[in-house]
Design a protein around this motif. Structure first.
Motif, mmCIF file in Angstrom:
data_model
loop_
_atom_site.group_PDB
_atom_site.id
_atom_site.type_symbol
_atom_site.label_atom_id
_atom_site.label_comp_id
_atom_site.label_asym_id
_atom_site.label_seq_id
_atom_site.Cartn_x
_atom_site.Cartn_y
_atom_site.Cartn_z
ATOM 1 N N ARG A 196 -1.029 -6.158 -32.063
ATOM 2 C CA ARG A 196 -2.381 -6.425 -32.558
ATOM 3 C C ARG A 196 -3.481 -6.223 -31.525
ATOM 4 O O ARG A 196 -4.658 -6.403 -31.829
ATOM 5 N N LEU A 197 -3.140 -5.878 -30.305
ATOM 6 C CA LEU A 197 -4.141 -5.550 -29.290
ATOM 7 C C LEU A 197 -4.220 -4.035 -29.183
ATOM 8 O O LEU A 197 -3.207 -3.374 -28.940
ATOM 9 N N PHE A 198 -5.421 -3.477 -29.364
ATOM 10 C CA PHE A 198 -5.576 -2.031 -29.335
ATOM 11 C C PHE A 198 -6.805 -1.658 -28.512
ATOM 12 O O PHE A 198 -7.694 -2.465 -28.275
ATOM 13 N N GLY A 199 -6.835 -0.409 -28.085
ATOM 14 C CA GLY A 199 -7.990 0.048 -27.323
ATOM 15 C C GLY A 199 -7.752 1.417 -26.712
ATOM 16 O O GLY A 199 -6.747 2.085 -26.996
ATOM 17 N N ALA A 200 -8.694 1.824 -25.860
ATOM 18 C CA ALA A 200 -8.589 3.088 -25.124
ATOM 19 C C ALA A 200 -9.022 2.795 -23.702
ATOM 20 O O ALA A 200 -10.216 2.719 -23.407
ATOM 21 N N THR A 201 -8.041 2.587 -22.826
ATOM 22 C CA THR A 201 -8.383 2.193 -21.466
ATOM 23 C C THR A 201 -8.475 3.399 -20.542
ATOM 24 O O THR A 201 -7.624 4.285 -20.581
ATOM 25 N N PRO A 202 -9.496 3.434 -19.690
ATOM 26 C CA PRO A 202 -9.596 4.505 -18.689
ATOM 27 C C PRO A 202 -8.875 4.149 -17.397
ATOM 28 O O PRO A 202 -8.830 4.966 -16.480
ATOM 29 N N GLU A 203 -8.331 2.943 -17.315
ATOM 30 C CA GLU A 203 -7.839 2.443 -16.032
ATOM 31 C C GLU A 203 -6.332 2.237 -16.027
ATOM 32 O O GLU A 203 -5.799 1.416 -16.763
ATOM 33 N N MET A 204 -5.652 3.029 -15.193
ATOM 34 C CA MET A 204 -4.214 2.891 -14.988
ATOM 35 C C MET A 204 -3.987 1.879 -13.876
ATOM 36 O O MET A 204 -4.271 2.144 -12.710
ATOM 37 N N LEU A 205 -3.474 0.699 -14.240
ATOM 38 C CA LEU A 205 -3.188 -0.318 -13.238
ATOM 39 C C LEU A 205 -2.128 0.193 -12.274
ATOM 40 O O LEU A 205 -2.310 0.167 -11.048
ATOM 41 N N VAL A 206 -1.006 0.674 -12.823
ATOM 42 C CA VAL A 206 0.031 1.233 -11.960
ATOM 43 C C VAL A 206 0.978 2.097 -12.780
ATOM 44 O O VAL A 206 1.291 1.795 -13.931
ATOM 45 N N ARG A 207 1.399 3.190 -12.167
ATOM 46 C CA ARG A 207 2.441 4.046 -12.732
ATOM 47 C C ARG A 207 3.569 4.162 -11.706
ATOM 48 O O ARG A 207 3.316 4.365 -10.513
ATOM 49 N N ARG A 208 4.786 4.003 -12.156
ATOM 50 C CA ARG A 208 5.951 4.247 -11.297
ATOM 51 C C ARG A 208 6.771 5.353 -11.932
ATOM 52 O O ARG A 208 7.187 5.247 -13.088
ATOM 53 N N GLU A 209 6.997 6.418 -11.183
ATOM 54 C CA GLU A 209 7.741 7.551 -11.707
ATOM 55 C C GLU A 209 8.632 8.127 -10.613
ATOM 56 O O GLU A 209 8.141 8.761 -9.676
ATOM 57 N N ARG A 210 9.922 7.849 -10.715
ATOM 58 C CA ARG A 210 10.909 8.346 -9.758
ATOM 59 C C ARG A 210 10.499 8.054 -8.304
ATOM 60 O O ARG A 210 10.585 8.908 -7.428
ATOM 61 N N GLY A 211 10.056 6.838 -8.078
ATOM 62 C CA GLY A 211 9.732 6.393 -6.730
ATOM 63 C C GLY A 211 8.287 6.560 -6.314
ATOM 64 O O GLY A 211 7.854 5.956 -5.330
ATOM 65 N N LEU A 212 7.507 7.371 -7.040
ATOM 66 C CA LEU A 212 6.091 7.540 -6.717
ATOM 67 C C LEU A 212 5.260 6.507 -7.463
ATOM 68 O O LEU A 212 5.396 6.348 -8.681
ATOM 69 N N VAL A 213 4.425 5.796 -6.736
ATOM 70 C CA VAL A 213 3.570 4.752 -7.301
ATOM 71 C C VAL A 213 2.119 5.209 -7.232
ATOM 72 O O VAL A 213 1.652 5.651 -6.176
ATOM 73 N N THR A 214 1.400 5.127 -8.339
ATOM 74 C CA THR A 214 -0.021 5.482 -8.352
ATOM 75 C C THR A 214 -0.808 4.428 -9.110
ATOM 76 O O THR A 214 -0.291 3.790 -10.033
ATOM 77 N N SER A 215 -2.055 4.257 -8.717
ATOM 78 C CA SER A 215 -2.938 3.296 -9.369
ATOM 79 C C SER A 215 -4.356 3.842 -9.343
ATOM 80 O O SER A 215 -4.832 4.279 -8.293
ATOM 81 N N ARG A 216 -5.022 3.840 -10.482
ATOM 82 C CA ARG A 216 -6.417 4.293 -10.562
ATOM 83 C C ARG A 216 -7.331 3.078 -10.623
ATOM 84 O O ARG A 216 -7.182 2.213 -11.493
ATOM 85 N N VAL A 217 -8.278 3.027 -9.718
ATOM 86 C CA VAL A 217 -9.219 1.907 -9.632
ATOM 87 C C VAL A 217 -10.571 2.363 -10.160
ATOM 88 O O VAL A 217 -11.134 3.359 -9.679
ATOM 89 N N LEU A 218 -11.107 1.634 -11.137
ATOM 90 C CA LEU A 218 -12.453 1.882 -11.655
ATOM 91 C C LEU A 218 -13.293 0.637 -11.427
ATOM 92 O O LEU A 218 -12.931 -0.439 -11.869
ATOM 93 N N ALA A 219 -14.389 0.797 -10.735
ATOM 94 C CA ALA A 219 -15.333 -0.310 -10.554
ATOM 95 C C ALA A 219 -16.662 0.301 -10.140
ATOM 96 O O ALA A 219 -16.711 1.118 -9.219
ATOM 97 N N GLY A 220 -17.728 -0.098 -10.818
ATOM 98 C CA GLY A 220 -19.033 0.536 -10.658
ATOM 99 C C GLY A 220 -19.274 1.448 -11.838
ATOM 100 O O GLY A 220 -18.559 2.436 -12.013
ATOM 101 N N THR A 221 -20.255 1.112 -12.675
ATOM 102 C CA THR A 221 -20.431 1.798 -13.958
ATOM 103 C C THR A 221 -21.899 2.076 -14.218
ATOM 104 O O THR A 221 -22.774 1.276 -13.850
ATOM 105 N N ILE A 222 -22.166 3.220 -14.868
ATOM 106 C CA ILE A 222 -23.518 3.512 -15.329
ATOM 107 C C ILE A 222 -23.423 4.166 -16.705
ATOM 108 O O ILE A 222 -22.480 4.918 -16.979
ATOM 109 N N ARG A 223 -24.353 3.860 -17.570
ATOM 110 C CA ARG A 223 -24.324 4.368 -18.940
ATOM 111 C C ARG A 223 -24.845 5.800 -18.989
ATOM 112 O O ARG A 223 -25.805 6.149 -18.298
#
Length: 419
Positions: free
Chosen positions: A216-243
């Motif tokens: 019941r929770l839905f949305g479209a997030t631009p922010e990847m907290l963390v991805r783990r794929e065969r040992g590689l870890v990535t995280s996208r940080v979004l902070a600071g916004t303008i319309r």
């Protein structure tokens, strides 16, 4: 913790030709749909083979234990062997320790597409036995919600500006450096809402975001907290916004101003630092860019930084998400002080808004986004709570933060409109 015990699960993944797979979201039935889709790739699923609900400070650890025990008993046949194939769970976790309700769902059917790979996974329980091959025919488009009316949520706009002003005062007093404050908007229709309608609209309007639905929770997030794929870890940080304004030339000028804004750069630096500090114990090496780039979305632009590392051990994607949550991007800095202030002054229950949402497989790989630009169906499904939050620092202006929150509410608000 509450969970069903399905006994030993059997997961079977079969390779498909990508051309055999229709648009993923068009495959979803109305009952028990799950999604994690970006740019036409990802996974959709339906049915429930097993479910676990957790809460409190141990919500991540309890879910991880339940999952590891389920994986250990499972019989998996996987002819694709890619991240997201085999036994799979979708999850959504509460922002706060209390109150909160977090969930892991193991579906009955998963259909995935990623690059040159496409697959279908069926997951059977001992009680249900083997199921027939799923029908991959497209379903009828979902109807738009009827006669939607929007009203204030827990705190109206004027009162929320007072909340922001209090946050600024606490920061200027030296109590903390940053706090992320959120507000909600309530949408009410005259009949239960078919969540597939807002999902399809969000995916079409925001293809660069991860379009999700879990319990019941839905949305479209631009922010990847963390991805783990065969040992590689990535995280996208979004902070600071303008319309955005819709005028390309003007928006380019705004993007340049955002990239120079001391307020936004300060907010972004806090967020990047919190992610890097949380990941460092779990990574043997890391790459943290010195300066952010500007991510352009249809309605807003964000300062963005991609942090990467190599996993030090067998820590799963869920373990990494637990270590990262809440980051400065959704809580503040210092985290403990910011989360305490949120509980004191924000005036609403976030539920699973701004918590980790995503999936993981039996190998520990997975993707966990942050449940932003989101809404939650409540009651009989005719009501949706829409959420948006803003990073507040010492130089923040309450009226500007209110305008930013209104811009961030647009995606989910528009997704409830008719085509």
């Amino acid at each position: 913790m509450t969970s069903c015990d399905p006994g030993a699960l059997t997961a079977s993944t079969t390779r498909l030709a990508p051309a055999e797979v229709p648009a993923l979201l068009r495959l979803l039935p109305r009952q028990d749909p799950l999604s994690w889709v970006r740019r036409g790739e990802g996974m959709v699923a339906w049915g429930v083979a097993a479910v676990c609900r957790t809460d409190g400070p141990a919500r991540f650890a309890d879910a991880a234990k339940w999952w590891s025990e389920l994986v250990a008993r499972a019989d998996v046949h996987d002819e694709v062997d890619e991240p997201g194939t085999g036994l799979l769970a979708f999850g959504s976790f509460a922002f706060a320790e209390q109150p909160g309700d977090s969930v892991l769902v193991v579906p009955r059917v998963v259909v995935g597409r990623r690059g040159e790979h496409a697959w279908v996974t069926t997951i059977d329980t001992q009680e249900s036995g083997p199921q027939e091959a799923p029908d991959l025919a497209v379903t009828e488009p979902a109807a738009a919600p009827a006669d939607v009316v929007f009203t204030d949520g827990a705190v109206d706009g004027e009162s929320w500006m007072s909340v922001v002003a209090e946050g600024v005062a606490r920061i200027r007093s030296g109590a903390l450096e940053k706090v992320v404050l959120a507000r909600d908007l309530v949408a009410t229709a005259t009949a239960p809402i078919d969540v597939r309608h807002p999902l399809s609209r969000l995916a079409a309007s925001y293809p660069m975001c991860w379009t999700f639905h879990v319990d019941r929770l839905f949305g479209a997030t631009p922010e990847m907290l963390v991805r783990r794929e065969r040992g590689l870890v990535t995280s996208r940080v979004l902070a600071g916004t303008i319309r955005r304004t819709g005028d390309d030339e003007h928006d380019l000028a705004l993007a340049a101003a955002l990239a120079r804004s001391s307020k936004d750069l300060e907010e972004h630096e806090y967020a990047v630092r919190s992610v890097a500090d949380a990941l460092e114990p779990h990574c043997s090496s890391m790459n943290v860019p010195e300066s952010p780039f500007v991510l352009h979305l249809p309605n807003v632009m964000h300062l963005a930084t991609d942090v990467a590392g190599v996993a030090r051990d067998e820590t799963s994607a869920l373990d990494l998400a637990a270590a990262l949550h809440p980051s400065a991007a959704v809580g503040g800095t210092p985290t403990e002080s910011a989360v305490a202030l949120i509980a004191e002054i924000e005036g609403m229950d976030r539920g699973r808004y701004a918590g980790p949402v995503g999936w993981m497989d039996a190998s520990g790989d997975g993707e966990w986004g942050i449940a932003l630009r989101s809404g939650e169906l409540v009651g009989d499904g005719s009501t949706v709570r829409l959420f948006a939050g803003c990073g507040v620092v010492g130089s923040s202006d309450p009226a500007a933060e209110l305008a930013e929150s209104q811009a961030k509410l647009i995606p989910v608000r528009d997704s409830l409109a008719a085509d």
